[in-house]
Design an enzyme around this catalytic site. Structure first.
Site, mmCIF file in Angstrom:
data_model
loop_
_atom_site.group_PDB
_atom_site.id
_atom_site.type_symbol
_atom_site.label_atom_id
_atom_site.label_comp_id
_atom_site.label_asym_id
_atom_site.label_seq_id
_atom_site.Cartn_x
_atom_site.Cartn_y
_atom_site.Cartn_z
ATOM 1 N N LYS A 1 37.581 9.597 50.179
ATOM 2 C CA LYS A 1 37.976 8.921 48.931
ATOM 3 C C LYS A 1 39.194 9.621 48.340
ATOM 4 O O LYS A 1 39.124 10.297 47.302
ATOM 5 C CB LYS A 1 36.806 8.847 47.934
ATOM 6 C CG LYS A 1 37.030 7.762 46.877
ATOM 7 C CD LYS A 1 35.737 7.364 46.215
ATOM 8 C CE LYS A 1 35.911 6.434 45.049
ATOM 9 N NZ LYS A 1 36.533 5.149 45.324
ATOM 10 N N LEU B 1 35.577 3.022 53.295
ATOM 11 C CA LEU B 1 34.915 4.006 52.446
ATOM 12 C C LEU B 1 33.408 3.710 52.478
ATOM 13 O O LEU B 1 33.010 2.555 52.339
ATOM 14 C CB LEU B 1 35.412 3.859 50.997
ATOM 15 C CG LEU B 1 34.830 4.897 50.048
ATOM 16 C CD1 LEU B 1 35.537 6.229 50.228
ATOM 17 C CD2 LEU B 1 34.929 4.442 48.604
ATOM 18 N N TYR C 1 38.918 11.531 44.541
ATOM 19 C CA TYR C 1 38.403 11.043 43.264
ATOM 20 C C TYR C 1 37.043 10.385 43.450
ATOM 21 O O TYR C 1 36.620 10.096 44.569
ATOM 22 C CB TYR C 1 39.390 10.078 42.592
ATOM 23 C CG TYR C 1 39.410 8.671 43.162
ATOM 24 C CD1 TYR C 1 39.961 8.409 44.414
ATOM 25 C CD2 TYR C 1 38.870 7.600 42.453
ATOM 26 C CE1 TYR C 1 39.984 7.120 44.925
ATOM 27 C CE2 TYR C 1 38.891 6.310 42.958
ATOM 28 C CZ TYR C 1 39.447 6.076 44.198
ATOM 29 O OH TYR C 1 39.460 4.802 44.704
ATOM 30 N N GLU D 1 37.391 -4.020 54.084
ATOM 31 C CA GLU D 1 36.724 -3.946 52.774
ATOM 32 C C GLU D 1 37.680 -4.481 51.721
ATOM 33 O O GLU D 1 38.801 -4.903 52.037
ATOM 34 C CB GLU D 1 36.307 -2.505 52.463
ATOM 35 C CG GLU D 1 37.467 -1.529 52.441
ATOM 36 C CD GLU D 1 37.034 -0.067 52.304
ATOM 37 O OE1 GLU D 1 36.004 0.207 51.670
ATOM 38 O OE2 GLU D 1 37.761 0.791 52.835
HETATM 39 N N1 PDD Z 1 36.412 2.032 44.247
HETATM 40 N N2 PDD Z 1 35.885 0.603 49.069
HETATM 41 C C1 PDD Z 1 36.951 1.101 48.423
HETATM 42 C C2 PDD Z 1 38.260 1.148 49.128
HETATM 43 C C3 PDD Z 1 36.802 1.584 47.108
HETATM 44 O O1 PDD Z 1 37.861 2.103 46.467
HETATM 45 C C4 PDD Z 1 35.543 1.510 46.471
HETATM 46 C C5 PDD Z 1 35.312 2.021 45.074
HETATM 47 C C6 PDD Z 1 34.476 0.962 47.196
HETATM 48 C C7 PDD Z 1 33.097 0.866 46.603
HETATM 49 O O2 PDD Z 1 32.496 2.144 46.539
HETATM 50 P P1 PDD Z 1 31.379 2.465 45.432
HETATM 51 O O3 PDD Z 1 30.323 1.442 45.600
HETATM 52 O O4 PDD Z 1 30.933 3.812 45.795
HETATM 53 O O5 PDD Z 1 32.063 2.376 44.100
HETATM 54 C C8 PDD Z 1 34.680 0.524 48.489
HETATM 55 C C9 PDD Z 1 36.331 2.571 42.908
HETATM 56 C C10 PDD Z 1 35.336 1.871 42.049
HETATM 57 C C11 PDD Z 1 37.728 2.577 42.311
HETATM 58 O O6 PDD Z 1 38.635 2.906 43.057
HETATM 59 O O7 PDD Z 1 37.893 2.286 41.138
#
Ligand code: PDD
Length: 285
Positions: free
Chosen positions: A148, A205, A33, A180
């Site tokens: 992801k 991620l 996703y 994270e």
């Molecule tokens: N999540 N780490 C994890 C485990 C994440 O699920 C996300 C993003 C990030 C931040 O990545 P980015 O800056 O590319 O959004 C880091 C999304 C927003 C979600 O699951 O809703």
């Protein structure tokens, strides 16, 4: 107005947007996703999200059913159809629905592609002013967190524990260091003004917002170190913050009930948030 979703080539009312019970996303979490923010009706840092989508699907040998250019067109059309001003576009691609439940990849099955939108005033969110508390939990995820994947049970449990504790995020800990947040990248600002965030690798991620913030900070001659940090170091830091498509840059003011800095959002988090929003607006598509 009922929201519109996209399912395998059609735009349909959200309540009618359905996939099969045999969909491998449902049965095996065999899918990928992405979440891209929308500001003023435009997609934020979307090329970065789509590049990560391509990488993620490649890592699990899943072929996208549409080109990246077409996926962006669909995202834009969905934003337009939903008259979305501020929020997010969620997209998911799975290995499709076979005729049964075989673990090995099915042959000749078209991957499922779905998208929907949600509204959120990311820039004006109250937590941007107040900051959030985080709790810590052990990182119990698998070893390929750079993908992801929709397998998010560990994060569901972590974020539920955070919600029950009145916190806005859970920081996951492995070998004494923060990996994270449940759905965000974790940062601190040390007492000597170094921005620290864990280096990319299979433990985390590769956050798109993290990548942009690191680049924007470096362009401004701010010192950045990509390395793991502990909770003790975070509690001794000047500031802490998280980044993600759904919050941009968000100050963390307490960890497990203990204040970070003076317990208020610090100037670096505020500054990076401003810089990021400026970048986001300037590069939106
Ligand atoms: N999540 N780490 C994890 C485990 C994440 O699920 C996300 C993003 C990030 C931040 O990545 P980015 O800056 O590319 O959004 C880091 C999304 C927003 C979600 O699951 O809703």
């Amino acid at each position: 107005m009922e929201k519109i979703a996209y399912v395998n080539g059609s735009f349909v009312p959200l309540s009618e947007a359905k996939v099969s019970v045999l969909d491998r996303g449902f049965l095996f979490a065999d899918g990928i996703y992405e979440v891209a923010a929308v500001l003023d009706g435009k997609l934020i840092d979307n090329a970065s999200h789509l590049a990560r989508l391509e990488r993620s699907v490649g890592e699990i040998r899943l072929e996208l059913p549409e080109t990246i250019a077409r996926i962006q067109e669909i995202q834009k059309e969905l934003v337009a159809r939903n008259e979305l001003v501020n929020g997010m576009v969620y997209l998911e691609v799975t290995r499709g629905a076979d005729t049964g439940r075989d673990f090995a990849f099915p042959k000749g099955v078209r991957p499922t592609l779905v998208m929907f939108t949600s509204e959120k005033d990311i820039v004006g969110a109250p937590s941007a002013k107040t900051g959030i508390n985080v709790i810590t939990v052990p990182d119990i995820r698998w070893e390929r967190r750079d993908i992801k994947s929709v397998a998010l049970l560990a994060q569901v449990l972590a974020k539920q524990a955070a919600a029950e504790a009145g916190a806005g995020e859970a920081w996951m800990i492995q070998d004494g260091k923060v990996t994270e947040g449940g759905s965000s990248s974790a940062f601190i600002l040390t007492q000597d003004d170094v921005i620290v965030t864990r280096q990319n690798g299979s433990e985390i991620l590769p956050g798109c917002t993290r990548k942009a913030v690191v680049a924007l900070a470096e362009e401004r001659q701010l010192r950045v170190e990509e390395r793991a940090f502990s909770i003790e170091e975070a509690l001794a830091a000047k500031e802490a913050f998280i980044t993600s498509a759904s919050v941009f840059v968000q100050a963390v003011v307490a960890i497990d009930g203990k204040k970070v800095g003076n317990g208020k959002p610090g100037p670096m988090a505020d500054r990076l948030r401003e810089i990021y929003v400026e970048f986001a607006k300037a590069t939106a598509v």
